[in-house]
Design a protein around this motif. Sequence first.
Motif, PDB file in Angstrom:
ATOM      1  N   ARG A  44    -111.051-114.286   7.667  1.00  0.00           N
ATOM      2  CA  ARG A  44    -109.795-114.790   8.316  1.00  0.00           C
ATOM      3  C   ARG A  44    -109.317-116.101   6.876  1.00  0.00           C
ATOM      4  NH1 ARG A  44    -108.984-113.801  13.854  1.00  0.00           N
ATOM      5  NH2 ARG A  44    -110.949-112.546  14.237  1.00  0.00           N
ATOM      6  N   ASP A  45    -109.471-115.482   5.754  1.00  0.00           N
ATOM      7  CA  ASP A  45    -109.166-115.836   5.009  1.00  0.00           C
ATOM      8  C   ASP A  45    -108.468-114.769   3.542  1.00  0.00           C
ATOM      9  OD1 ASP A  45    -108.740-116.862   1.952  1.00  0.00           O
ATOM     10  OD2 ASP A  45    -110.063-118.228   2.486  1.00  0.00           O
ATOM     11  N   MET A  46    -107.305-114.433   3.860  1.00  0.00           N
ATOM     12  CA  MET A  46    -106.637-113.677   2.887  1.00  0.00           C
ATOM     13  C   MET A  46    -107.266-113.608   1.089  1.00  0.00           C
ATOM     14  SD  MET A  46    -104.556-110.961   3.140  1.00  0.00           S
ATOM     15  CE  MET A  46    -103.625-110.963   4.188  1.00  0.00           C
ATOM     16  N   ASN A  47    -107.335-114.608   0.485  1.00  0.00           N
ATOM     17  CA  ASN A  47    -107.533-115.254  -0.980  1.00  0.00           C
ATOM     18  C   ASN A  47    -108.697-115.072  -0.939  1.00  0.00           C
ATOM     19  OD1 ASN A  47    -104.986-115.712  -1.853  1.00  0.00           O
ATOM     20  ND2 ASN A  47    -105.690-117.684  -0.701  1.00  0.00           N
ATOM     21  N   MET A  48    -110.186-115.000  -0.255  1.00  0.00           N
ATOM     22  CA  MET A  48    -111.449-115.334  -0.140  1.00  0.00           C
ATOM     23  C   MET A  48    -111.575-113.043   0.428  1.00  0.00           C
ATOM     24  SD  MET A  48    -114.746-116.119   2.178  1.00  0.00           S
ATOM     25  CE  MET A  48    -114.271-117.684   1.959  1.00  0.00           C
ATOM     26  N   ALA A  49    -110.651-112.263   0.957  1.00  0.00           N
ATOM     27  CA  ALA A  49    -110.258-110.809   1.187  1.00  0.00           C
ATOM     28  C   ALA A  49    -110.617-110.175  -0.214  1.00  0.00           C
ATOM     29  CB  ALA A  49    -109.776-110.634   2.553  1.00  0.00           C
ATOM     30  N   GLU A  50    -109.288-110.915  -0.803  1.00  0.00           N
ATOM     31  CA  GLU A  50    -109.239-110.163  -2.192  1.00  0.00           C
ATOM     32  C   GLU A  50    -109.919-109.942  -3.241  1.00  0.00           C
ATOM     33  OE1 GLU A  50    -105.546-111.912  -2.511  1.00  0.00           O
ATOM     34  OE2 GLU A  50    -104.450-110.386  -2.216  1.00  0.00           O
ATOM     35  N   ASP A  51    -111.030-111.855  -3.172  1.00  0.00           N
ATOM     36  CA  ASP A  51    -111.812-111.773  -3.614  1.00  0.00           C
ATOM     37  C   ASP A  51    -112.850-110.701  -3.309  1.00  0.00           C
ATOM     38  OD1 ASP A  51    -110.801-113.615  -5.365  1.00  0.00           O
ATOM     39  OD2 ASP A  51    -112.001-115.167  -4.360  1.00  0.00           O
ATOM     40  N   VAL A  52    -113.590-110.320  -2.368  1.00  0.00           N
ATOM     41  CA  VAL A  52    -114.342-110.267  -1.925  1.00  0.00           C
ATOM     42  C   VAL A  52    -113.986-108.684  -2.233  1.00  0.00           C
ATOM     43  CG1 VAL A  52    -115.737-108.773   0.352  1.00  0.00           C
ATOM     44  CG2 VAL A  52    -115.756-111.430   0.276  1.00  0.00           C
ATOM     45  N   VAL A  53    -112.934-108.221  -2.249  1.00  0.00           N
ATOM     46  CA  VAL A  53    -112.871-106.458  -2.574  1.00  0.00           C
ATOM     47  C   VAL A  53    -112.529-106.118  -3.901  1.00  0.00           C
ATOM     48  CG1 VAL A  53    -111.111-104.274  -1.915  1.00  0.00           C
ATOM     49  CG2 VAL A  53    -111.144-106.218  -0.202  1.00  0.00           C
ATOM     50  N   GLN A  54    -112.408-107.331  -4.425  1.00  0.00           N
ATOM     51  CA  GLN A  54    -112.246-106.523  -5.981  1.00  0.00           C
ATOM     52  C   GLN A  54    -113.461-107.231  -6.537  1.00  0.00           C
ATOM     53  OE1 GLN A  54    -110.029-110.196  -7.315  1.00  0.00           O
ATOM     54  NE2 GLN A  54    -108.012-109.560  -6.160  1.00  0.00           N
ATOM     55  N   ASP A  55    -114.706-107.650  -5.774  1.00  0.00           N
ATOM     56  CA  ASP A  55    -115.816-108.010  -6.162  1.00  0.00           C
ATOM     57  C   ASP A  55    -116.367-106.694  -6.244  1.00  0.00           C
ATOM     58  OD1 ASP A  55    -115.863-110.474  -7.508  1.00  0.00           O
ATOM     59  OD2 ASP A  55    -116.647-111.269  -5.542  1.00  0.00           O
ATOM     60  N   PHE A  56    -116.022-105.797  -5.139  1.00  0.00           N
ATOM     61  CA  PHE A  56    -116.423-104.606  -4.522  1.00  0.00           C
ATOM     62  C   PHE A  56    -116.760-103.073  -5.372  1.00  0.00           C
ATOM     63  CE2 PHE A  56    -115.956-100.688  -1.871  1.00  0.00           C
ATOM     64  CZ  PHE A  56    -117.391-100.568  -1.959  1.00  0.00           C
ATOM     65  N   PHE A  57    -115.231-103.556  -6.372  1.00  0.00           N
ATOM     66  CA  PHE A  57    -114.813-102.935  -6.659  1.00  0.00           C
ATOM     67  C   PHE A  57    -115.199-102.564  -8.114  1.00  0.00           C
ATOM     68  CE2 PHE A  57    -110.804-101.390  -4.109  1.00  0.00           C
ATOM     69  CZ  PHE A  57    -111.021-100.495  -3.913  1.00  0.00           C
TER      70      PHE A  57
END
Length: 193
Positions: A44-57
Motif C-alpha cells: 500500500r505504498d507505490m514507491n516502496m512497491a517500485e523499490d521491491v520490484v526493482q530490487d527483485f529484478f
Amino acid sequence: MNDSGGNKNQEICRLLRSGNQKGMELLFDVYYKSLVVWADTFLRDMNMAEDVVQDFFLSVWNGKTYKKFEPATLASFLYVSVRNRCLNRLDKQDIFHHAVELDHVDLAFEEYNERHDEIVAKVLEEIALLPDRSREVMNGVFVEGLKYREVAERYGISLSTVKTLLSNSVKKLRERLDDEFFAGFLLFFYVLK
C-alpha cells in the motif's frame, strides 16, 4: 494468459538462458508495471512497491536466477517471488495486518481465465467511475501502456502526481472489487498488450 504472453515468455527465457541482457529488458518491459501494482496491493505504498520490484529484478540478474526460468511458470514465479518479498518487507515493519488475504488472491488467479471478459468489463466499468484525472492516468498507464513519464508529459503534471493518482486509484479499485476482479485488474493491461 493470451498467446502473445506465452510467446513473450518463451522469448524472455530463450534470451536469458543465452545470457543476453535483452532478455532482462524484455522481462522488465512485459512484467514491471504489473509487478509494481501487485506489490502495491500488499505494501500500500507505490514507491516502496517500485523499490521491491526493482530490487527483485536486480537480484534475478545478479544471482543468475533467470537460468532456471521456464516459459510456462515464469509469470507465477515472478508474482509469488514479489509477493514473498513484500511480505518479508511488511514483516520487518511489523505491519503485516495490511496484507490482503492470500488464499483469496491465489484462488482469484486460478479463476481469472474462466471469466476473463466479465472481469475486464467490470474493471473498465470501475475505472470509468474514477475522477477525470485519475481515469486519464489509469487509462494512459494500463490501457495504452504508456510509461509514467509519458502520462505526466501528456497531462502536464509531475511524475509524483502520476504515481499518487495511480496509487490512490488502485486503492479505490481494491476497495470496490472483490479479490477475483482485483486479480483480474492486476493482469488487465498485461492481457491487453
